[in-house]
Design a protein around this motif. Structure first.
Motif, PDB file in Angstrom:
ATOM      1  N   PHE A   1       0.822  -1.206   0.000  1.00 45.04           N
ATOM      2  CA  PHE A   1       0.000   0.000   0.000  1.00 45.04           C
ATOM      3  C   PHE A   1       0.861   1.264   0.000  1.00 45.04           C
ATOM      4  N   GLY A   2       1.763   1.395   0.920  1.00 41.43           N
ATOM      5  CA  GLY A   2       2.784   2.421   0.895  1.00 41.43           C
ATOM      6  C   GLY A   2       2.382   3.830   0.506  1.00 41.43           C
ATOM      7  N   GLY A   3       1.233   4.314   0.947  1.00 36.80           N
ATOM      8  CA  GLY A   3       0.855   5.703   0.692  1.00 36.80           C
ATOM      9  C   GLY A   3      -0.209   5.901  -0.362  1.00 36.80           C
ATOM     10  N   VAL A   4      -0.653   4.829  -1.031  1.00 31.63           N
ATOM     11  CA  VAL A   4      -1.732   4.950  -2.009  1.00 31.63           C
ATOM     12  C   VAL A   4      -3.059   5.042  -1.269  1.00 31.63           C
ATOM     13  N   SER A   5      -3.883   6.007  -1.639  1.00 31.27           N
ATOM     14  CA  SER A   5      -5.164   6.220  -0.972  1.00 31.27           C
ATOM     15  C   SER A   5      -6.226   6.529  -2.014  1.00 31.27           C
ATOM     16  N   VAL A   6      -7.376   5.873  -1.898  1.00 30.55           N
ATOM     17  CA  VAL A   6      -8.437   6.045  -2.889  1.00 30.55           C
ATOM     18  C   VAL A   6      -9.798   6.031  -2.197  1.00 30.55           C
ATOM     19  N   VAL A   7     -10.695   6.905  -2.654  1.00 29.98           N
ATOM     20  CA  VAL A   7     -12.077   6.941  -2.162  1.00 29.98           C
ATOM     21  C   VAL A   7     -12.993   6.700  -3.351  1.00 29.98           C
ATOM     22  N   ALA A   8     -13.834   5.678  -3.237  1.00 32.77           N
ATOM     23  CA  ALA A   8     -14.772   5.331  -4.311  1.00 32.77           C
ATOM     24  C   ALA A   8     -16.186   5.719  -3.914  1.00 32.77           C
ATOM     25  N   PHE A   9     -16.971   6.120  -4.907  1.00 33.25           N
ATOM     26  CA  PHE A   9     -18.356   6.542  -4.707  1.00 33.25           C
ATOM     27  C   PHE A   9     -19.175   5.903  -5.822  1.00 33.25           C
ATOM     28  N   THR A  10     -20.066   4.991  -5.455  1.00 38.44           N
ATOM     29  CA  THR A  10     -20.855   4.254  -6.437  1.00 38.44           C
ATOM     30  C   THR A  10     -22.343   4.458  -6.186  1.00 38.44           C
ATOM     31  N   PRO A  11     -23.183   4.140  -7.172  1.00 37.44           N
ATOM     32  CA  PRO A  11     -24.635   4.235  -6.949  1.00 37.44           C
ATOM     33  C   PRO A  11     -25.111   3.383  -5.784  1.00 37.44           C
ATOM     34  N   ASP A  12     -24.445   2.248  -5.526  1.00 36.82           N
ATOM     35  CA  ASP A  12     -24.835   1.413  -4.388  1.00 36.82           C
ATOM     36  C   ASP A  12     -24.684   2.161  -3.071  1.00 36.82           C
ATOM     37  N   ASP A  13     -23.713   3.055  -2.988  1.00 41.51           N
ATOM     38  CA  ASP A  13     -23.528   3.830  -1.759  1.00 41.51           C
ATOM     39  C   ASP A  13     -24.760   4.670  -1.442  1.00 41.51           C
ATOM     40  N   LEU A  14     -25.451   5.123  -2.471  1.00 36.63           N
ATOM     41  CA  LEU A  14     -26.612   5.987  -2.258  1.00 36.63           C
ATOM     42  C   LEU A  14     -27.781   5.259  -1.621  1.00 36.63           C
ATOM     43  N   SER A  15     -27.727   3.925  -1.604  1.00 33.07           N
ATOM     44  CA  SER A  15     -28.826   3.147  -1.017  1.00 33.07           C
ATOM     45  C   SER A  15     -28.539   2.694   0.408  1.00 33.07           C
ATOM     46  N   VAL A  16     -27.375   3.035   0.957  1.00 35.60           N
ATOM     47  CA  VAL A  16     -27.024   2.481   2.262  1.00 35.60           C
ATOM     48  C   VAL A  16     -27.897   3.032   3.386  1.00 35.60           C
ATOM     49  N   VAL A  17     -28.381   4.255   3.234  1.00 39.05           N
ATOM     50  CA  VAL A  17     -29.183   4.848   4.311  1.00 39.05           C
ATOM     51  C   VAL A  17     -30.461   4.049   4.533  1.00 39.05           C
ATOM     52  N   LYS A  18     -31.128   3.680   3.457  1.00 40.86           N
ATOM     53  CA  LYS A  18     -32.397   2.962   3.558  1.00 40.86           C
ATOM     54  C   LYS A  18     -32.221   1.446   3.584  1.00 40.86           C
ATOM     55  N   GLY A  19     -31.028   0.974   3.302  1.00 44.09           N
ATOM     56  CA  GLY A  19     -30.776  -0.459   3.223  1.00 44.09           C
ATOM     57  C   GLY A  19     -30.552  -1.093   4.582  1.00 44.09           C
ATOM     58  N   GLY A  20     -30.022  -2.333   4.556  1.00 41.34           N
ATOM     59  CA  GLY A  20     -29.792  -3.083   5.779  1.00 41.34           C
ATOM     60  C   GLY A  20     -28.460  -2.773   6.424  1.00 41.34           C
ATOM     61  N   PRO A  21     -28.256  -3.271   7.646  1.00 40.49           N
ATOM     62  CA  PRO A  21     -27.010  -3.002   8.375  1.00 40.49           C
ATOM     63  C   PRO A  21     -25.765  -3.497   7.667  1.00 40.49           C
ATOM     64  N   ASP A  22     -25.881  -4.589   6.899  1.00 41.55           N
ATOM     65  CA  ASP A  22     -24.687  -5.119   6.230  1.00 41.55           C
ATOM     66  C   ASP A  22     -24.124  -4.122   5.229  1.00 41.55           C
ATOM     67  N   GLY A  23     -24.995  -3.408   4.514  1.00 37.71           N
ATOM     68  CA  GLY A  23     -24.534  -2.390   3.576  1.00 37.71           C
ATOM     69  C   GLY A  23     -23.863  -1.231   4.279  1.00 37.71           C
ATOM     70  N   ARG A  24     -24.408  -0.822   5.424  1.00 34.50           N
ATOM     71  CA  ARG A  24     -23.785   0.286   6.167  1.00 34.50           C
ATOM     72  C   ARG A  24     -22.457  -0.151   6.786  1.00 34.50           C
ATOM     73  N   ARG A  25     -22.355  -1.401   7.218  1.00 38.84           N
ATOM     74  CA  ARG A  25     -21.061  -1.884   7.725  1.00 38.84           C
ATOM     75  C   ARG A  25     -20.010  -1.861   6.629  1.00 38.84           C
ATOM     76  N   ALA A  26     -20.368  -2.335   5.434  1.00 42.98           N
ATOM     77  CA  ALA A  26     -19.410  -2.338   4.329  1.00 42.98           C
ATOM     78  C   ALA A  26     -19.006  -0.910   3.964  1.00 42.98           C
ATOM     79  N   PHE A  27     -19.984  -0.010   3.972  1.00 44.09           N
ATOM     80  CA  PHE A  27     -19.738   1.406   3.689  1.00 44.09           C
ATOM     81  C   PHE A  27     -18.760   1.986   4.701  1.00 44.09           C
ATOM     82  N   LEU A  28     -18.998   1.694   5.979  1.00 40.74           N
ATOM     83  CA  LEU A  28     -18.120   2.164   7.044  1.00 40.74           C
ATOM     84  C   LEU A  28     -16.729   1.545   6.920  1.00 40.74           C
ATOM     85  N   ASP A  29     -16.680   0.243   6.665  1.00 43.06           N
ATOM     86  CA  ASP A  29     -15.395  -0.445   6.646  1.00 43.06           C
ATOM     87  C   ASP A  29     -14.503   0.017   5.504  1.00 43.06           C
TER      88      ASP A  29
END
Length: 372
Positions: A108-136
């Motif tokens: 890894f050595g300093g590489v950093s990336v943030v991804a934003f997908t349409p699936d992320d937009l459903s985490v608020v209304k979705g189940g806990p597993d989606g929010r855990r993955a989002f958090l993790d």
């Protein structure tokens, strides 16, 4: 940090791709099903060693091919560095400057990336597993060691659950209980630290998006712990999880799975006094997710000293005009290197500038194109 070049071979439908991204925005345009998301996923997998969508590594390899490879050259702290990852027969091999990586930390050595997908937009209304993955995903971006730690926890959890289903003697479970308590406490500490940094920034960002007056709260606290989570030490959390595993053992035998630990927790999102999962409008849900992503970007910039690489997969098509305008303007103003995919170039034009590289994606082929 900057991505200088990217090449893909036999990654999903991308037979052979070589690209030189812009130091600012690179925008891949194409119809659905042509390979835009595969390009973004290849880069995400290179940077994180975690699939963005696939359930198994075999899904990443193009049909009829036995091996896939993704390679990227990066500018890190003024020096160039080459990292690559190969997937073959369901296993992964990582390389640094042409040599097999000795450890995840070396890779890894300093590489950093943030991804934003349409699936992320459903985490608020979705189940806990989606929010855990989002958090993790955010925890891993902040603490790369979290990848190895979470894998160790998952292996122990799988073994314990198998023994529960087999109704094995209690003594057989004890070694896995010890591992779950030790590693689970570390995962809790990582998640808690991430929330303490990101949540305040996300609350501020939420107020800036669409000028929403109702305050947002981002909170994480495990269930079934008989001690104050926010102030407990890692050793105290380990002991508490050990006690909880023992106390819920009869229930776990009845149900055949482990009912306490980081794998069953939830990220709590609230608007004012109300749970966002139940009461947030679609626009408010979108705003919560955008606020979190903005906060994560700003936090990584503050802690690492450089902006992460941003990956956005056709997110604009899922947003209303006001929130899309906010996000695109934020990207343009941030100065971060960004890769966006879209079916409609007009939706992301606000994020484009003089240095933007435009790409056409069709049937797995990625070619440069002029600004539409």
């Amino acid at each position: 940090m900057r991505l200088l070049s990217l090449s893909c071979e036999n990654f999903r439908n991308l037979s052979r791709v070589t690209m030189t991204p812009s130091p600012r925005a690179t925008i891949a345009v194409g119809e659905n099903g042509q390979g835009k998301t595969n390009l973004l996923e290849a880069l995400y997998y290179l940077a994180t060693l975690k699939p963005l969508r696939a359930n198994t590594l075999k899904e990443l390899v193009q049909f009829t091919q036995g091996r896939a490879r993704v390679e990227g050259r990066w500018l890190l702290s003024g020096a160039e560095r080459d990292i690559a990852v190969e997937v073959s027969h369901g296993t992964r091999t990582a390389f640094v400057d042409g040599k097999r990586a000795a450890s995840l930390e070396a890779y890894f050595g300093g590489v950093s990336v943030v991804a934003f997908t349409p699936d992320d937009l459903s985490v608020v209304k979705g189940g806990p597993d989606g929010r855990r993955a989002f958090l993790d995903r955010s925890v891993f971006n902040r603490f790369p060691a979290y990848l190895q730690e979470s894998r160790e926890y998952a292996r122990a959890l799988k073994s314990r659950n198998r023994l529960l289903k087999e109704q094995a003697p209690h003594a057989h479970l004890q070694v896995w209980d010890e591992t779950l308590a030790r590693v689970g406490a570390r995962l809790w500490v990582r998640r808690r630290a991430l929330l303490s940094e990101v949540a305040p920034r996300a609350q501020v960002a939420f107020g800036r998006i669409g000028r929403l007056e109702v305050p947002a709260t981002f909170r994480y606290e495990p269930a079934h712990l008989a001690l104050p989570f926010q102030t407990a030490s890692e050793a105290e959390l380990q002991a508490a999880l050990s006690r909880a595993l023992d106390a819920r053992l009869s229930r776990d035998f009845e149900r055949g799975h482990t009912s306490v630990g980081p794998h069953v927790d939830d990220l709590e999102l609230t608007l004012g006094e109300h749970a966002a999962r139940q009461y947030a409008s679609q626009g408010q849900s979108r705003a919560l997710v955008i606020a979190w992503k903005v906060a994560e970007i700003e936090n990584l910039s503050a802690t690492n000293g450089f902006l992460p690489l941003l990956l956005l997969d056709d997110v604009s098509s899922e947003l209303d005009p006001e929130r899309n305008a906010f996000l695109m303007q934020y990207l343009a103003d941030s100065g971060a290197q960004t890769l966006l995919t879209t079916t409609d170039a007009q939706l992301v034009r606000r994020a484009a500038g003089a240095e933007t590289a435009w790409l056409s994606v069709k049937a797995g082929a990625v070619t440069p194109m002029g600004a539409p």
